[in-house]
Design a protein around this motif. Structure first.
Motif: not given
Length: 169
Positions: A12-16
């Protein structure tokens, strides 16, 4: 997939989207490759393979069905050697190459090199010795053990005793 390993938060921190997150993660890892050795990732419980306090590591290893073996310390090694050779820590700190003190310092340096989470510098700080001298002593002892079966057996036995003393603590 490992059942106890949660990856959702990191992704989640790296992209949807999962594919975007994975590509961003790969990019993140590749960006860090040039940083070289970072001490904070090679230090801690369970020889750096698990980061966290002992209770966290013990729980994580239990979940992974791996044995928890507490990490040994410089103090564990020195305590055992002082008992084995009937000498005090103060005697180990004495200057010069008097026997058996210099031999026990060499053994302690060799033992420290057998554990990836321990550092000769820390042993040097405790024994008031320079890193280079301890490193040379450990290497000399290992070379001698390669041709002297009795010494090799003795060193292996001492390492086994260190491991036992820590796992029984």
């Amino acid at each position: 997939a490992v059942p106890w390993l949660s990856t959702d938060w990191v992704l989640e921190q790296l992209g949807n989207e999962r594919n975007t997150a994975v590509l961003n993660y790969i990019s993140f890892i590749n960006d860090g490759l040039d940083e070289g050795h970072r001490k904070e990732f090679h230090h801690g419980s369970f020889e750096g393979r698990a980061l966290g306090d002992d209770s966290f590591v013990q729980h994580a290893l239990l979940q992974a069905e791996q044995p928890y073996i507490p990490a040994t310390t410089i103090n564990n090694i020195l305590d055992l050697l002082c008992r084995e050779y009937t000498i005090s820590r103060e005697e180990l700190k004495t200057p010069g190459r008097r026997q058996p003190f210099s031999h026990v310092r060499a053994v302690s340096a060799w033992l420290v090199t057998q554990y990836s989470h321990l550092q000769l510098k820390e042993l040097g700080d405790v024994l008031k010795r320079d890193l280079s001298g301890l490193s040379h002593a450990a290497r000399r002892l290992e070379l001698e053990a390669n041709v002297n079966g009795e010494l090799k057996k003795r060193l292996d036995g001492l390492k086994e005793n260190v491991d036992k003393s820590v796992s029984q603590a």
